[in-house]
Design a protein around this motif. Structure first.
Motif, short mmCIF file in Angstrom:
data_model
loop_
_atom_site.label_atom_id
_atom_site.label_comp_id
_atom_site.label_asym_id
_atom_site.label_seq_id
_atom_site.Cartn_x
_atom_site.Cartn_y
_atom_site.Cartn_z
N LEU A 97 2.19 2.06 -38.81
CA LEU A 97 0.77 2.21 -38.49
C LEU A 97 0.22 0.93 -37.90
CD1 LEU A 97 -1.85 4.01 -38.78
CD2 LEU A 97 -2.26 2.72 -40.89
N TRP A 98 -0.52 1.07 -36.78
CA TRP A 98 -1.19 -0.07 -36.15
C TRP A 98 -2.68 0.21 -36.12
CZ3 TRP A 98 -2.66 -0.04 -30.55
CH2 TRP A 98 -3.18 -1.28 -30.13
N ASN A 99 -3.43 -0.56 -36.89
CA ASN A 99 -4.89 -0.48 -36.91
C ASN A 99 -5.41 -1.86 -36.53
OD1 ASN A 99 -7.47 0.49 -37.24
ND2 ASN A 99 -7.48 0.30 -39.46
N ALA A 100 -5.85 -2.01 -35.29
CA ALA A 100 -6.05 -3.32 -34.70
C ALA A 100 -7.30 -4.05 -35.19
CB ALA A 100 -6.10 -3.20 -33.17
N HIS A 101 -8.22 -3.37 -35.87
CA HIS A 101 -9.43 -4.03 -36.34
C HIS A 101 -9.62 -3.78 -37.83
CE1 HIS A 101 -12.29 -6.26 -33.77
NE2 HIS A 101 -11.56 -5.78 -32.77
N LEU A 102 -10.47 -4.59 -38.44
CA LEU A 102 -10.76 -4.51 -39.87
C LEU A 102 -11.83 -3.46 -40.11
CD1 LEU A 102 -9.96 -5.98 -42.57
CD2 LEU A 102 -12.04 -7.32 -42.27
N GLY A 103 -11.45 -2.21 -39.90
CA GLY A 103 -12.36 -1.10 -40.09
C GLY A 103 -11.57 0.18 -40.24
N ALA A 104 -12.14 1.15 -40.97
CA ALA A 104 -11.42 2.41 -41.17
C ALA A 104 -12.33 3.43 -41.84
CB ALA A 104 -10.19 2.18 -42.05
N TYR A 105 -12.01 4.71 -41.57
CA TYR A 105 -12.58 5.81 -42.33
C TYR A 105 -11.65 6.08 -43.51
CZ TYR A 105 -15.40 6.86 -38.16
OH TYR A 105 -16.28 6.80 -37.10
N GLU A 106 -12.18 5.90 -44.72
CA GLU A 106 -11.34 6.07 -45.91
C GLU A 106 -10.72 7.46 -45.97
OE1 GLU A 106 -11.79 5.92 -50.80
OE2 GLU A 106 -13.38 5.12 -49.53
N GLY A 107 -11.50 8.48 -45.64
CA GLY A 107 -10.99 9.85 -45.72
C GLY A 107 -9.83 10.11 -44.77
N ILE A 108 -9.82 9.42 -43.63
CA ILE A 108 -8.73 9.58 -42.67
C ILE A 108 -7.52 8.79 -43.11
CG2 ILE A 108 -7.98 9.06 -40.31
CD1 ILE A 108 -10.81 9.77 -39.39
N VAL A 109 -7.72 7.50 -43.41
CA VAL A 109 -6.59 6.64 -43.77
C VAL A 109 -5.87 7.16 -45.01
CG1 VAL A 109 -5.91 4.30 -44.47
CG2 VAL A 109 -7.61 4.61 -42.68
N SER A 110 -6.61 7.61 -45.99
CA SER A 110 -6.00 8.05 -47.23
C SER A 110 -5.19 9.34 -47.07
CB SER A 110 -7.06 8.24 -48.32
OG SER A 110 -7.99 9.25 -47.94
N ARG A 111 -5.41 10.07 -45.97
CA ARG A 111 -4.71 11.33 -45.76
C ARG A 111 -3.63 11.25 -44.69
NH1 ARG A 111 -9.71 12.37 -47.58
NH2 ARG A 111 -10.04 14.15 -48.97
N ILE A 112 -3.38 10.08 -44.15
CA ILE A 112 -2.35 9.95 -43.12
C ILE A 112 -0.98 10.32 -43.68
CG2 ILE A 112 -1.02 8.22 -41.82
CD1 ILE A 112 -3.63 6.86 -41.13
N GLU A 113 -0.26 11.15 -42.95
CA GLU A 113 1.10 11.52 -43.29
C GLU A 113 1.96 11.47 -42.03
OE1 GLU A 113 2.39 11.98 -46.18
OE2 GLU A 113 0.58 12.19 -47.44
N PRO A 114 3.17 10.95 -42.10
CA PRO A 114 3.76 10.30 -43.26
C PRO A 114 3.10 8.95 -43.52
CG PRO A 114 5.21 10.03 -41.38
CD PRO A 114 4.09 10.94 -40.94
N LYS A 115 3.10 8.55 -44.77
CA LYS A 115 2.58 7.23 -45.11
C LYS A 115 3.44 6.18 -44.42
CE LYS A 115 -0.65 8.68 -47.85
NZ LYS A 115 -2.06 8.67 -47.38
N PRO A 116 2.79 5.15 -43.87
CA PRO A 116 3.59 4.16 -43.13
C PRO A 116 4.46 3.29 -44.03
CG PRO A 116 1.30 3.45 -43.28
CD PRO A 116 1.36 4.85 -43.84
N LYS A 117 5.63 3.02 -43.54
CA LYS A 117 6.50 2.04 -44.20
C LYS A 117 6.07 0.63 -43.82
CE LYS A 117 11.42 0.94 -44.77
NZ LYS A 117 12.80 1.33 -44.36
N ILE A 118 5.52 0.51 -42.61
CA ILE A 118 5.03 -0.77 -42.09
C ILE A 118 3.60 -0.56 -41.61
CG2 ILE A 118 5.32 -2.55 -40.31
CD1 ILE A 118 8.32 -1.86 -40.32
N ALA A 119 2.70 -1.48 -41.96
CA ALA A 119 1.31 -1.40 -41.51
C ALA A 119 0.94 -2.69 -40.80
CB ALA A 119 0.37 -1.15 -42.68
#
Length: 340
Positions: free
Chosen positions: A237-259
């Motif tokens: 997973l690549w999230n380039a900024h310090l921001g996120a929607y909790e509901g989206i991030v918590s439901r990502i599948e497959p869970k990343p091995k590397i973030a």
């Protein structure tokens, strides 16, 4: 296990090589003159895909020139895509997304074979470019909406990831402030700071952003995106900024091995300024993601405008103490093996 390598070129720009495919995450390679440069855009001879997090000055520039030279497909939001179209990138190389898309990725050989009807192709409308059937993909990417970080005002010279921020300047603080600040502030810095008060970094930055013929950019991010690359069944997973929607991030599948996570600024939690430190928000993200094995920071290196540095000590300590994740520190310009 697929052999995957990563190179970091500063800020949020990376090059991944995996499964015979070369991928750029952002393309800010040619930078203001006071900053170190690890790879010139003119030296990029190979790229299959380019993923753009958003359309700001330190993320999008270079994508047009790399795409035109290499034939890479650019996956980006519509703001970035429209700018790249005007810059001359062929339509068949532009893939506009807004989050929620799942995209198969192919080697260049297979893509070329599909154009010649030498392999199975995906169903398409009459004028739609031919693409390989998804069964021929070597990896894929899932695209998700994300959020741009906030910056405290005034900007500190050194941003400490341990510093706790609370409250907001108004009840309506949001990323629209970033857009206005970019358009009427940062991109018009010469109107706000007298020439005699500008330092070398400010002058270098102003010269860079005013050269719109070379540097394609927008004051509007166009909608921040994050990308979960699925390599050999594992997520990166690549999230380039310090921001996120909790509901989206918590439901990502497959869970990343590397973030790969941006660690600069004041965190943006569900569209609101986060009450807490960057370190605390990073820990939250990692728990939402079920604590990936490896964390790679980005957006924390030297800048030509304030904040000039990001002190990641607090974030490193918090991750080590409060998660099972391990931090992998990359040396800019140096190739590192990833195990996926």
């Amino acid at each position: 296990m697929t052999n995957t390598t990563i190179e970091w070129f500063g800020t949020t720009t990376f090059r991944l090589r995996t499964g015979g495919v070369t991928i750029f995450l952002d393309t800010w390679l040619d930078r203001p003159s006071v900053l170190p440069q690890y790879l010139a855009v003119s030296d990029v001879a190979e790229a299959d895909y380019i993923f753009i997090s958003h359309a700001h000055f330190d993320h999008l520039p270079g994508a047009d020139r790399i795409a035109i030279r290499t034939g890479a497909i650019v996956v980006a939001n519509c703001e970035a895509i429209n700018l790249l179209r005007v810059a001359g990138v062929p339509e068949e190389q532009l893939l506009p997304v807004s989050g929620g898309e799942r995209i198969p990725l192919f080697t260049r050989t297979v893509r070329d074979q599909a154009k010649r009807d030498e392999v199975s192709t995906a169903a398409a409308l009459p004028d739609q470019p031919k693409t390989p059937h998804h069964s021929l993909a070597v990896l894929s990417v899932h695209v998700w909406p994300s959020l741009h970080a906030f910056l405290p005002n005034p900007h500190p010279d050194v941003m400490d990831t341990q510093t706790v921020y609370t409250g907001g300047t108004t009840p309506y603080a949001c990323t629209l402030d970033i857009t206005h600040g970019m358009k009427y502030g940062l991109l018009q810095l010469e109107k706000l700071v007298p020439k005699e008060h500008m330092n070398d970094g400010m002058r270098s930055f102003t010269n860079y952003v005013n050269d719109r013929k070379t540097n394609v950019l927008s004051h509007c991010d166009g909608g921040q995106l994050m990308f979960n690359l699925i390599i050999n069944g594992n997520g990166l997973l690549w999230n380039a900024h310090l921001g996120a929607y909790e509901g989206i991030v918590s439901r990502i599948e497959p869970k990343p091995k590397i973030a790969i996570l941006g660690i600069a600024g004041r965190a943006n939690h569900d569209g609101r300024p986060f009450d807490g430190s960057a370190a605390q928000f990073a820990v939250k993200q990692l728990h939402w993601l079920d604590q990936p094995e490896t964390v790679i920071w980005c957006m924390h290196d030297e800048s030509c405008i304030a904040p000039y540095k990001v002190d990641i000590t607090g974030a490193m300590i918090s991750v080590e103490q409060e998660t099972t994740s391990s931090i992998l520190a990359l040396t800019p310009g140096q190739q590192t093996n990833l195990y996926l």
